[in-house]
Design a protein around this motif. Structure first.
Motif, PDB file in Angstrom:
ATOM      1  N   ILE A  31       1.058  -1.369  -0.092  1.00  0.00           N
ATOM      2  CA  ILE A  31      -0.223  -0.654   0.042  1.00  0.00           C
ATOM      3  C   ILE A  31       0.600   1.875  -0.089  1.00  0.00           C
ATOM      4  O   ILE A  31       2.193   1.205   0.751  1.00  0.00           O
ATOM      5  CB  ILE A  31      -1.113   0.037   0.719  1.00  0.00           C
ATOM      6  CG1 ILE A  31      -1.317  -1.052   0.913  1.00  0.00           C
ATOM      7  CG2 ILE A  31      -1.631   0.882   1.183  1.00  0.00           C
ATOM      8  CD1 ILE A  31      -2.680  -1.018  -0.316  1.00  0.00           C
ATOM      9  N   ALA A  32       0.521   2.078  -1.051  1.00  0.00           N
ATOM     10  CA  ALA A  32       1.494   3.708  -0.671  1.00  0.00           C
ATOM     11  C   ALA A  32       0.349   4.779  -0.310  1.00  0.00           C
ATOM     12  O   ALA A  32      -0.891   4.849  -1.509  1.00  0.00           O
ATOM     13  CB  ALA A  32       1.840   3.997  -1.874  1.00  0.00           C
ATOM     14  N   LEU A  33       1.088   4.918   0.695  1.00  0.00           N
ATOM     15  CA  LEU A  33      -0.108   6.236   0.890  1.00  0.00           C
ATOM     16  C   LEU A  33      -0.078   7.723   0.913  1.00  0.00           C
ATOM     17  O   LEU A  33       1.296   8.019   1.489  1.00  0.00           O
ATOM     18  CB  LEU A  33      -0.033   5.852   2.945  1.00  0.00           C
ATOM     19  CG  LEU A  33      -1.330   6.272   3.252  1.00  0.00           C
ATOM     20  CD1 LEU A  33      -2.812   5.474   3.366  1.00  0.00           C
ATOM     21  CD2 LEU A  33      -0.907   6.206   5.205  1.00  0.00           C
ATOM     22  N   ASP A  34      -1.155   7.730   0.274  1.00  0.00           N
ATOM     23  CA  ASP A  34      -0.171   8.896  -0.532  1.00  0.00           C
ATOM     24  C   ASP A  34      -1.069  10.108   0.090  1.00  0.00           C
ATOM     25  O   ASP A  34      -1.811  10.285   1.016  1.00  0.00           O
ATOM     26  CB  ASP A  34      -1.552   9.168  -2.436  1.00  0.00           C
ATOM     27  CG  ASP A  34      -1.136   9.931  -2.866  1.00  0.00           C
ATOM     28  OD1 ASP A  34      -0.337  10.780  -2.679  1.00  0.00           O
ATOM     29  OD2 ASP A  34      -2.279  10.058  -3.945  1.00  0.00           O
ATOM     30  N   GLY A  35      -0.787  11.163   0.051  1.00  0.00           N
ATOM     31  CA  GLY A  35      -1.321  12.479   0.578  1.00  0.00           C
ATOM     32  C   GLY A  35      -0.030  13.075   1.324  1.00  0.00           C
ATOM     33  O   GLY A  35       0.132  12.505   1.498  1.00  0.00           O
ATOM     34  N   ASP A  36      -0.034  14.733   0.753  1.00  0.00           N
ATOM     35  CA  ASP A  36       1.441  15.843   1.030  1.00  0.00           C
ATOM     36  C   ASP A  36       1.024  15.815   2.160  1.00  0.00           C
ATOM     37  O   ASP A  36       0.279  16.532   2.856  1.00  0.00           O
ATOM     38  CB  ASP A  36       1.463  16.490  -0.115  1.00  0.00           C
ATOM     39  CG  ASP A  36       2.349  16.080  -1.299  1.00  0.00           C
ATOM     40  OD1 ASP A  36       2.542  14.688  -1.339  1.00  0.00           O
ATOM     41  OD2 ASP A  36       2.180  16.759  -2.373  1.00  0.00           O
ATOM     42  N   LEU A  37       2.259  15.983   2.964  1.00  0.00           N
ATOM     43  CA  LEU A  37       2.308  16.230   4.472  1.00  0.00           C
ATOM     44  C   LEU A  37       3.046  17.298   4.529  1.00  0.00           C
ATOM     45  O   LEU A  37       3.472  17.782   6.077  1.00  0.00           O
ATOM     46  CB  LEU A  37       2.937  15.486   5.405  1.00  0.00           C
ATOM     47  CG  LEU A  37       1.405  14.289   5.402  1.00  0.00           C
ATOM     48  CD1 LEU A  37       2.501  13.196   6.536  1.00  0.00           C
ATOM     49  CD2 LEU A  37       0.314  14.192   6.130  1.00  0.00           C
ATOM     50  N   ALA A  38       3.784  17.469   3.615  1.00  0.00           N
ATOM     51  CA  ALA A  38       4.986  18.972   3.388  1.00  0.00           C
ATOM     52  C   ALA A  38       5.007  19.664   2.285  1.00  0.00           C
ATOM     53  O   ALA A  38       4.233  19.379   1.096  1.00  0.00           O
ATOM     54  CB  ALA A  38       6.195  18.662   3.640  1.00  0.00           C
ATOM     55  N   PHE A  39       5.619  20.982   2.231  1.00  0.00           N
ATOM     56  CA  PHE A  39       5.957  21.356   1.495  1.00  0.00           C
ATOM     57  C   PHE A  39       7.554  22.072   1.090  1.00  0.00           C
ATOM     58  O   PHE A  39       8.157  21.090   1.884  1.00  0.00           O
ATOM     59  CB  PHE A  39       5.024  22.830   0.719  1.00  0.00           C
ATOM     60  CG  PHE A  39       5.594  24.066   1.816  1.00  0.00           C
ATOM     61  CD1 PHE A  39       4.865  23.504   3.437  1.00  0.00           C
ATOM     62  CD2 PHE A  39       5.567  25.105   2.005  1.00  0.00           C
ATOM     63  CE1 PHE A  39       4.717  24.128   4.248  1.00  0.00           C
ATOM     64  CE2 PHE A  39       5.742  25.922   2.396  1.00  0.00           C
ATOM     65  CZ  PHE A  39       5.091  25.863   3.493  1.00  0.00           C
ATOM     66  N   SER A  40       7.537  22.183   0.075  1.00  0.00           N
ATOM     67  CA  SER A  40       9.274  23.003  -0.026  1.00  0.00           C
ATOM     68  C   SER A  40      10.035  23.154   1.712  1.00  0.00           C
ATOM     69  O   SER A  40      11.017  22.918   1.876  1.00  0.00           O
ATOM     70  CB  SER A  40       9.417  23.752  -0.937  1.00  0.00           C
ATOM     71  OG  SER A  40       8.740  24.646  -1.647  1.00  0.00           O
ATOM     72  N   GLN A  41       9.311  24.584   1.796  1.00  0.00           N
ATOM     73  CA  GLN A  41       9.621  24.658   2.953  1.00  0.00           C
ATOM     74  C   GLN A  41       9.915  23.540   4.671  1.00  0.00           C
ATOM     75  O   GLN A  41      10.415  23.832   4.696  1.00  0.00           O
ATOM     76  CB  GLN A  41       9.383  26.640   3.312  1.00  0.00           C
ATOM     77  CG  GLN A  41       9.769  27.332   4.290  1.00  0.00           C
ATOM     78  CD  GLN A  41       9.072  27.927   4.953  1.00  0.00           C
ATOM     79  OE1 GLN A  41       7.879  28.637   4.278  1.00  0.00           O
ATOM     80  NE2 GLN A  41       8.288  28.576   6.169  1.00  0.00           N
ATOM     81  N   THR A  42       8.741  23.808   4.930  1.00  0.00           N
ATOM     82  CA  THR A  42       8.760  22.754   5.575  1.00  0.00           C
ATOM     83  C   THR A  42       7.196  21.573   5.998  1.00  0.00           C
ATOM     84  O   THR A  42       6.801  22.169   4.669  1.00  0.00           O
ATOM     85  CB  THR A  42       8.658  23.637   7.272  1.00  0.00           C
ATOM     86  OG1 THR A  42       8.470  22.662   8.084  1.00  0.00           O
ATOM     87  CG2 THR A  42       7.726  24.334   6.799  1.00  0.00           C
ATOM     88  N   THR A  43       6.842  21.112   6.604  1.00  0.00           N
ATOM     89  CA  THR A  43       5.777  20.346   7.102  1.00  0.00           C
ATOM     90  C   THR A  43       4.350  20.679   7.014  1.00  0.00           C
ATOM     91  O   THR A  43       4.062  22.321   6.543  1.00  0.00           O
ATOM     92  CB  THR A  43       5.541  19.820   7.870  1.00  0.00           C
ATOM     93  OG1 THR A  43       6.248  20.038   9.568  1.00  0.00           O
ATOM     94  CG2 THR A  43       6.195  18.447   7.743  1.00  0.00           C
ATOM     95  N   LEU A  44       3.322  20.585   6.163  1.00  0.00           N
ATOM     96  CA  LEU A  44       2.151  21.611   6.704  1.00  0.00           C
ATOM     97  C   LEU A  44       1.649  22.028   8.038  1.00  0.00           C
ATOM     98  O   LEU A  44       1.123  22.949   7.776  1.00  0.00           O
ATOM     99  CB  LEU A  44       0.956  20.735   5.626  1.00  0.00           C
ATOM    100  CG  LEU A  44       1.401  20.890   4.147  1.00  0.00           C
ATOM    101  CD1 LEU A  44       0.778  19.686   3.334  1.00  0.00           C
ATOM    102  CD2 LEU A  44       1.685  21.802   3.706  1.00  0.00           C
ATOM    103  N   MET A  45       1.680  20.985   8.423  1.00  0.00           N
ATOM    104  CA  MET A  45       1.640  21.411  10.562  1.00  0.00           C
ATOM    105  C   MET A  45       2.735  21.419  11.463  1.00  0.00           C
ATOM    106  O   MET A  45       3.746  20.330  10.930  1.00  0.00           O
ATOM    107  CB  MET A  45      -0.069  19.958  10.717  1.00  0.00           C
ATOM    108  CG  MET A  45       0.774  18.687  10.271  1.00  0.00           C
ATOM    109  SD  MET A  45       1.222  17.805   9.473  1.00  0.00           S
ATOM    110  CE  MET A  45      -0.401  17.927   8.104  1.00  0.00           C
ATOM    111  N   SER A  46       2.242  21.386  12.454  1.00  0.00           N
ATOM    112  CA  SER A  46       3.700  21.021  13.298  1.00  0.00           C
ATOM    113  C   SER A  46       3.611  19.897  13.708  1.00  0.00           C
ATOM    114  O   SER A  46       2.888  19.173  13.736  1.00  0.00           O
ATOM    115  CB  SER A  46       3.250  22.064  14.386  1.00  0.00           C
ATOM    116  OG  SER A  46       2.504  21.774  15.277  1.00  0.00           O
ATOM    117  N   PRO A  47       5.136  19.480  13.657  1.00  0.00           N
ATOM    118  CA  PRO A  47       5.426  17.958  14.762  1.00  0.00           C
ATOM    119  C   PRO A  47       4.556  18.153  15.208  1.00  0.00           C
ATOM    120  O   PRO A  47       3.720  16.666  15.666  1.00  0.00           O
ATOM    121  CB  PRO A  47       6.645  18.461  15.027  1.00  0.00           C
ATOM    122  CG  PRO A  47       8.243  19.381  14.316  1.00  0.00           C
ATOM    123  CD  PRO A  47       6.194  20.491  13.709  1.00  0.00           C
ATOM    124  N   ALA A  48       3.756  18.871  16.779  1.00  0.00           N
ATOM    125  CA  ALA A  48       2.609  18.375  17.532  1.00  0.00           C
ATOM    126  C   ALA A  48       1.711  18.524  17.232  1.00  0.00           C
ATOM    127  O   ALA A  48       0.465  16.998  17.497  1.00  0.00           O
ATOM    128  CB  ALA A  48       3.200  19.534  17.966  1.00  0.00           C
TER     129      ALA A  48
END
Lengths: 212, 365
Positions: B207-224
């Motif tokens: 299974i390849a779980l798709d869906g970006d969690l990041a963009f070129s600068q950093t992650t879309l959400m904080s690590p927390a």
């Protein structure tokens, strides 16, 4: 009053929309000028969150809620802002044809609004003719083009050419993941920034240069 | 070794006979352009959503020909939820999501059945149907058991935001309505687990779980925020896949460094595609190569579209030198073979993988 403005700034940074709106009303009732509320609370709040964002200390969710709180504050201010007060200028933003990605452009919009620009977002997958029409109709201070894909990025020179045929002095900024300063220079863009916060900084420089 | 064995061996961080070559996605145009090297029996150049059933079958057969002729080691299928066309550019799927179709990439949700916390209860969950897996069934039928069958399924973050029709909306609720975000993740994770079960029953190996969690600068959400809203659901999904005896890879473009530890902790077997503009594959290998198979990294943003075949060969050689020793590397582009990539460059990439990817790896600096 400076304590009230500080509370307003903190409310915007924390994304507290109702609190931000209510503090703007309070500031207006207390006799503060709308321009002062913008310059001393709303814009500094967005600038600080934007700076934290560019240092990876704040993330997109924090930027989004802060922008939303700023918007609620602005809604209170708009009816009383004087007609001549257009802020820093008008920016038209859009993602080029073939590219349906929006988040990068939307982050730039939030940072530009936070920096006091009026932004007209004409969306994603925008055809070149539509950019030209929007430019002709609104004569913005800056036109901003976004692309996430290296294939759609190739549309940018076409848009620049078409808009410059309409107005040779048009100020056009480009950005997006595959875009580099070198590419921006090669296609004759007026400005480039590697992220949303720096795009707002660059936009301020460009309009300042224009008015000189 | 056959392709499937090669892929599974690499995913378990052991050395196969040679570096496996696989691709997470090809667009219609890329399939047709690559197919033209091997067959004249091609479908017309248009988006799959606009093809007739016969044309869609021809497109699939062209893809299978490409996989077979290039001796790729696995094939990727997507679920094809039944959609109804709304207008020239939009379709609606089984969840009630409105998707915008595009020549340049996959269809993206621009409107969802959910507006926010108030109507979560009213949403009617969609349950997968066998017909959603027609591509997997066709791939299994055409290529048999020698190729790894990979099914791409969006992860909980992407499924959640697509039900809202906008990523920004979900990220807004990350701050404003944490309970809603978790309830929504629960709802879509239940669906994802059903998809996994059906895919495994029908023959998926990975299974390849798709869906970006990041963009070129950093992650879309904080690590927390990742830890709170995504990580528990990732753990649940990887455990489920492993319980079914299969392997799972996380896909995300962008700079994933802030949450890489979480991705490893969550139990993924592999990470794709290590976007070269944002992450150094040597560093990923050094830090996580003992716990994670690495997939991808051959730049499809500039190199595959605009580079020369020699430059592609050089990059493949260098990437194999850095990432392949000891096993645990599967070669692919840094996202997909999209219409901007020169087909000749893709062929050069596969050829170079065969030239330099034989174990034991002996590529010199």
């Amino acid at each position: 009053m400076s304590e009230l403005l500080e509370r307003l700034k903190q409310a915007v940074m924390a994304g507290e929309e109702e609190e931000a709106a209510s503090l703007v009303r309070e500031a207006l009732e207390g006799g503060l000028e709308p321009r002062e509320i913008m310059d001393k609370a709303l814009m500094p709040a967005m600038e600080e969150i934007g700076e934290r964002f560019s240092r990876n200390e704040a993330f997109i969710p924090e930027l989004i809620v802060a922008a939303s709180a700023m918007e609620k504050g602005m809604e209170e201010l708009k009816p009383v802002l004087s007609g001549e007060d257009k802020g820093r200028g008008l920016v038209i933003l859009g993602t080029v044809y073939g590219d349906i990605h929006s988040i990068g452009k939307n982050l730039v919009r939030m940072c530009l609004e936070g920096a006091g620009f009026e932004v007209l977002d004409i969306g994603e997958d925008v055809r070149t003719e539509r950019f030209v029409e929007a430019y002709r109709e609104h004569r913005p201070d800056i036109l901003g083009l976004s692309a996430l894909l290296s294939s759609t990025m190739q549309r940018m020179p076409e848009v620049i050419q078409a808009v410059r045929a309409e107005d040779p002095s048009a100020v056009i900024m480009v950005g997006g993941a595959p875009v580099t300063q070198e590419f921006a220079d090669r296609i004759g863009a007026s400005g480039y920034a590697p992220n949303a916060f720096e795009a707002a900084v660059k936009a301020k420089e460009l309009v300042a240069g224009k008015s000189r | 070794m056959v392709g499937k064995e090669r892929m599974l061996t690499a995913l378990q961080r052991r050395e196969p006979d040679r570096v496996p070559v696989w691709e997470m996605a090809f667009n219609e145009e890329s399939i047709i352009k690559l197919g033209a090297f091997f067959t004249d029996d091609l479908p017309p150049m248009k988006l799959v959503q606009k093809m007739t059933v016969e044309e869609k079958i021809k497109l699939l057969n062209t893809l299978f020909t490409v996989v077979r002729e290039l001796e790729l080691d696995g094939i990727t299928s997507i679920t094809l939820l039944g959609t109804e066309p709304l207008d020239e550019e939009h379709v609606k799927d089984g969840w009630g999501r409105i998707l915008r179709i595009s020549e340049e990439g996959e269809a993206t949700a621009v409107g969802g059945p959910l507006s926010g916390p108030s109507d979560l209860r009213s949403i009617e969950p969609y349950h997968p149907q066998q017909t959603d897996f027609l591509m997997l069934l066709a791939a299994k039928g055409a290529l048999g058991d020698d190729y790894a069958q990979v099914l791409v399924q969006p992860g909980p973050f992407r499924e959640s935001w697509s039900l809202l029709g906008s990523m920004e909306k979900l990220l807004y609720y990350y701050v404003k309505a944490p309970g809603f975000v978790k309830d929504l993740a629960r709802l879509v994770t239940d669906y994802i687990l059903e998809v996994v079960d059906m895919a495994v029953d029908l023959g998926a190996d990975i299974i390849a779980l798709d869906g970006d969690l990041a963009f070129s600068q950093t992650t879309l959400m904080s690590p927390a925020q990742y830890e709170e809203y995504v990580f528990p659901f990732h753990c649940e999904i990887t455990e489920h896949v492993h319980r079914r005896g299969k392997l799972i890879v996380k896909h995300s473009d962008g700079n994933m460094w802030p949450i890489m530890e979480g991705i490893v902790e969550a139990g993924f077997d592999g990470f794709h595609p290590v976007q070269p503009q944002c992450m150094d594959i040597g560093e990923v290998k050094a830090r996580y190569g003992d716990r994670l198979c690495i997939l991808g990294n051959i730049d499809c943003m500039h190199l595959l579209p605009f580079g020369s075949e020699e430059e592609v060969e050089e990059k493949v050689k260098e990437t194999i030198r850095v990432a392949a020793p000891g096993g645990g590397y599967i070669l692919s582009s840094s996202n997909s073979i999209h219409p901007g990539c020169r087909p000749e460059n893709y062929l050069a990439m596969v050829k170079a993988a065969r030239k330099y990817g034989n174990y034991p790896i002996s590529v010199e600096d």
